[in-house]
Design an enzyme around this catalytic site. Structure first.
Site, PDB file in Angstrom:
ATOM      1  N   ARG A 275       7.830  -0.156   1.104  1.00 58.44           N
ATOM      2  CA  ARG A 275       6.832   0.917   0.953  1.00 58.44           C
ATOM      3  C   ARG A 275       6.675   1.331  -0.504  1.00 58.44           C
ATOM      4  O   ARG A 275       5.578   1.693  -0.938  1.00 58.44           O
ATOM      5  CB  ARG A 275       7.221   2.119   1.819  1.00 58.44           C
ATOM      6  CG  ARG A 275       6.764   1.969   3.276  1.00 58.44           C
ATOM      7  CD  ARG A 275       7.302   3.087   4.154  1.00 58.44           C
ATOM      8  NE  ARG A 275       7.057   4.414   3.642  1.00 58.44           N
ATOM      9  CZ  ARG A 275       6.194   5.296   4.177  1.00 58.44           C
ATOM     10  NH1 ARG A 275       5.464   4.955   5.227  1.00 58.44           N
ATOM     11  NH2 ARG A 275       6.076   6.497   3.675  1.00 58.44           N
ATOM     12  N   SER A 276       7.753   1.271  -1.265  1.00 55.03           N
ATOM     13  CA  SER A 276       7.643   1.551  -2.704  1.00 55.03           C
ATOM     14  C   SER A 276       6.713   0.541  -3.363  1.00 55.03           C
ATOM     15  O   SER A 276       5.955   0.887  -4.278  1.00 55.03           O
ATOM     16  CB  SER A 276       9.023   1.501  -3.362  1.00 55.03           C
ATOM     17  OG  SER A 276       9.852   2.528  -2.878  1.00 55.03           O
TER      18      SER A 276
ATOM     19  N   ARG B 295      -5.451   2.083  -9.448  1.00 57.63           N
ATOM     20  CA  ARG B 295      -6.038   3.175 -10.212  1.00 57.63           C
ATOM     21  C   ARG B 295      -5.999   2.902 -11.721  1.00 57.63           C
ATOM     22  O   ARG B 295      -6.941   3.238 -12.440  1.00 57.63           O
ATOM     23  CB  ARG B 295      -5.312   4.483  -9.884  1.00 57.63           C
ATOM     24  CG  ARG B 295      -5.666   5.038  -8.517  1.00 57.63           C
ATOM     25  CD  ARG B 295      -7.117   5.471  -8.462  1.00 57.63           C
ATOM     26  NE  ARG B 295      -7.470   6.074  -7.191  1.00 57.63           N
ATOM     27  CZ  ARG B 295      -8.226   5.483  -6.274  1.00 57.63           C
ATOM     28  NH1 ARG B 295      -8.723   4.266  -6.501  1.00 57.63           N
ATOM     29  NH2 ARG B 295      -8.507   6.089  -5.142  1.00 57.63           N
TER      30      ARG B 295
ATOM     31  N   HIS C 250      -8.835   0.790 -12.489  1.00 62.82           N
ATOM     32  CA  HIS C 250     -10.092   1.539 -12.529  1.00 62.82           C
ATOM     33  C   HIS C 250     -10.321   2.197 -13.889  1.00 62.82           C
ATOM     34  O   HIS C 250     -11.469   2.478 -14.264  1.00 62.82           O
ATOM     35  CB  HIS C 250     -10.101   2.604 -11.424  1.00 62.82           C
ATOM     36  CG  HIS C 250     -10.291   2.033 -10.055  1.00 62.82           C
ATOM     37  ND1 HIS C 250      -9.708   2.583  -8.930  1.00 62.82           N
ATOM     38  CD2 HIS C 250     -10.996   0.951  -9.622  1.00 62.82           C
ATOM     39  CE1 HIS C 250     -10.057   1.861  -7.877  1.00 62.82           C
ATOM     40  NE2 HIS C 250     -10.827   0.873  -8.273  1.00 62.82           N
TER      41      HIS C 250
ATOM     42  N   SER D 279      11.748   2.051  -7.339  1.00 58.92           N
ATOM     43  CA  SER D 279      12.784   1.831  -6.330  1.00 58.92           C
ATOM     44  C   SER D 279      13.497   3.154  -6.080  1.00 58.92           C
ATOM     45  O   SER D 279      14.092   3.717  -7.005  1.00 58.92           O
ATOM     46  CB  SER D 279      13.797   0.777  -6.790  1.00 58.92           C
ATOM     47  OG  SER D 279      14.932   0.750  -5.942  1.00 58.92           O
ATOM     48  N   GLY D 280      13.433   3.642  -4.847  1.00 53.57           N
ATOM     49  CA  GLY D 280      14.082   4.912  -4.539  1.00 53.57           C
ATOM     50  C   GLY D 280      15.556   4.899  -4.856  1.00 53.57           C
ATOM     51  O   GLY D 280      16.071   5.792  -5.536  1.00 53.57           O
ATOM     52  N   SER D 281      16.245   3.860  -4.412  1.00 55.28           N
ATOM     53  CA  SER D 281      17.686   3.760  -4.639  1.00 55.28           C
ATOM     54  C   SER D 281      18.019   3.341  -6.058  1.00 55.28           C
ATOM     55  O   SER D 281      19.107   3.616  -6.561  1.00 55.28           O
ATOM     56  CB  SER D 281      18.302   2.754  -3.661  1.00 55.28           C
ATOM     57  OG  SER D 281      17.847   1.440  -3.955  1.00 55.28           O
ATOM     58  N   GLY D 282      17.077   2.654  -6.695  1.00 48.99           N
ATOM     59  CA  GLY D 282      17.350   2.109  -8.026  1.00 48.99           C
ATOM     60  C   GLY D 282      18.275   0.913  -7.992  1.00 48.99           C
ATOM     61  O   GLY D 282      18.700   0.420  -9.038  1.00 48.99           O
TER      62      GLY D 282
ATOM     63  N   THR E 269      17.620  -1.801  -5.602  1.00 51.13           N
ATOM     64  CA  THR E 269      16.974  -2.916  -4.915  1.00 51.13           C
ATOM     65  C   THR E 269      17.163  -4.171  -5.749  1.00 51.13           C
ATOM     66  O   THR E 269      16.747  -4.227  -6.910  1.00 51.13           O
ATOM     67  CB  THR E 269      15.475  -2.636  -4.716  1.00 51.13           C
ATOM     68  OG1 THR E 269      15.317  -1.377  -4.056  1.00 51.13           O
ATOM     69  CG2 THR E 269      14.823  -3.729  -3.886  1.00 51.13           C
TER      70      THR E 269
ATOM     71  N   SER F 156      10.396   8.424   3.012  1.00 47.58           N
ATOM     72  CA  SER F 156       9.004   8.892   3.044  1.00 47.58           C
ATOM     73  C   SER F 156       8.687   9.874   1.929  1.00 47.58           C
ATOM     74  O   SER F 156       7.640   9.779   1.270  1.00 47.58           O
ATOM     75  CB  SER F 156       8.695   9.539   4.394  1.00 47.58           C
ATOM     76  OG  SER F 156       8.733   8.587   5.433  1.00 47.58           O
TER      77      SER F 156
ATOM     78  N   GLU G  38       8.348   8.185  -1.503  1.00 48.48           N
ATOM     79  CA  GLU G  38       7.122   7.394  -1.611  1.00 48.48           C
ATOM     80  C   GLU G  38       5.891   8.286  -1.725  1.00 48.48           C
ATOM     81  O   GLU G  38       4.993   8.020  -2.547  1.00 48.48           O
ATOM     82  CB  GLU G  38       7.032   6.454  -0.401  1.00 48.48           C
ATOM     83  CG  GLU G  38       8.138   5.412  -0.386  1.00 48.48           C
ATOM     84  CD  GLU G  38       8.790   5.204   0.982  1.00 48.48           C
ATOM     85  OE1 GLU G  38       9.818   4.512   1.049  1.00 48.48           O
ATOM     86  OE2 GLU G  38       8.273   5.762   1.973  1.00 48.48           O
TER      87      GLU G  38
ATOM     88  N   ASP H 220      -1.136   9.768  -8.919  1.00 54.15           N
ATOM     89  CA  ASP H 220      -2.529  10.178  -8.797  1.00 54.15           C
ATOM     90  C   ASP H 220      -2.836  11.306  -9.782  1.00 54.15           C
ATOM     91  O   ASP H 220      -3.934  11.349 -10.368  1.00 54.15           O
ATOM     92  CB  ASP H 220      -2.833  10.617  -7.364  1.00 54.15           C
ATOM     93  CG  ASP H 220      -3.265   9.457  -6.478  1.00 54.15           C
ATOM     94  OD1 ASP H 220      -3.506   8.348  -7.004  1.00 54.15           O
ATOM     95  OD2 ASP H 220      -3.367   9.652  -5.258  1.00 54.15           O
TER      96      ASP H 220
END
Length: 203
Positions: A65-66, A76, A79, A105-108, A110, A167, A170, A178
């Site tokens: 998901r990351s 973006r 764009h 990476s959430g855990s850092g 991966t 969740s 992410e 954004d």
């Protein structure tokens, strides 16, 4: 709430949600994301903004998901008229000194993300880590770390988030980028028409 039978199993039931349940869930998600984003170092994010404006090419990297989130970030940046590549795509060229790699990476920890980031750093590229853990492998090798103070799926803590797995990390990452995109678009004086002109027309 009322119980209704599942279509594929008459011996079990599910609980039907009400509008109040949905509103409560929406409020939970919004509240948690706001709390996390308020803790992000604005100084560090603005450093990333300046780096993005200074480099010629940007590469993004992430898994799961990351990886999906960082691909949305890449879209973006495209764009804005920036030269951006997703690591792993067949058309992505070799990274060069002074290119920018944004690794998420959430855990850092991966494996593939850390390994590729190390290689990019060895080449001389600028590595920016987006992670929850400052002590992680990814954070330790990065030139700049964007810390997202959210639990990872490996260390889910309901005191930090009621949401499942990573969740919150992410969501907060996407919202942060954004916001970063909006800052860049305003700074570069990019109108909605100018941004839309670069949107894919092969769809």
């Amino acid at each position: 709430m009322v119980s209704v039978p599942q279509a594929n199993n008459r011996n079990s039931t599910i609980v039907a949600a009400t509008p109040a349940d949905l509103n409560q869930a929406i409020e939970l998600v919004l509240t948690e994301d706001r709390q996390v984003l308020e803790k992000v170092s604005q100084t560090t994010v603005l450093q990333l903004v300046q780096t993005i404006l200074q480099v010629k090419r940007i590469f993004v990297l992430g898994e799961g998901r990351s990886g999906l989130v960082i691909r949305m970030v890449a879209m973006r940046l495209m764009h804005l008229g920036l030269q951006v590549y997703v690591v792993g795509e067949t058309t992505t060229p070799s990274i060069q000194p002074e290119d920018l790699l944004i690794a998420c990476s959430g855990s850092g920890s991966t494996g593939i993300v850390s390994a590729i980031s190390i290689k990019a750093k060895d080449v001389g590229a600028i590595v920016v880590a987006v992670t929850t853990k400052m002590e992680s492998t990814l954070a330790q090798i990065a030139n700049l770390v964007i810390k997202i103070d959210a639990p990872t799926k490996e260390g889910q803590n309901h005191q930090q988030s009621q949401q499942f797995a990573g969740s919150l990390f992410e969501q907060a990452t996407l919202l942060l980028f954004d916001a970063l995109f909006y800052v860049l678009s305003q700074g570069l004086n990019k109108s909605a028409d100018a941004l839309l002109a670069l949107h894919t027309n092969l769809e």
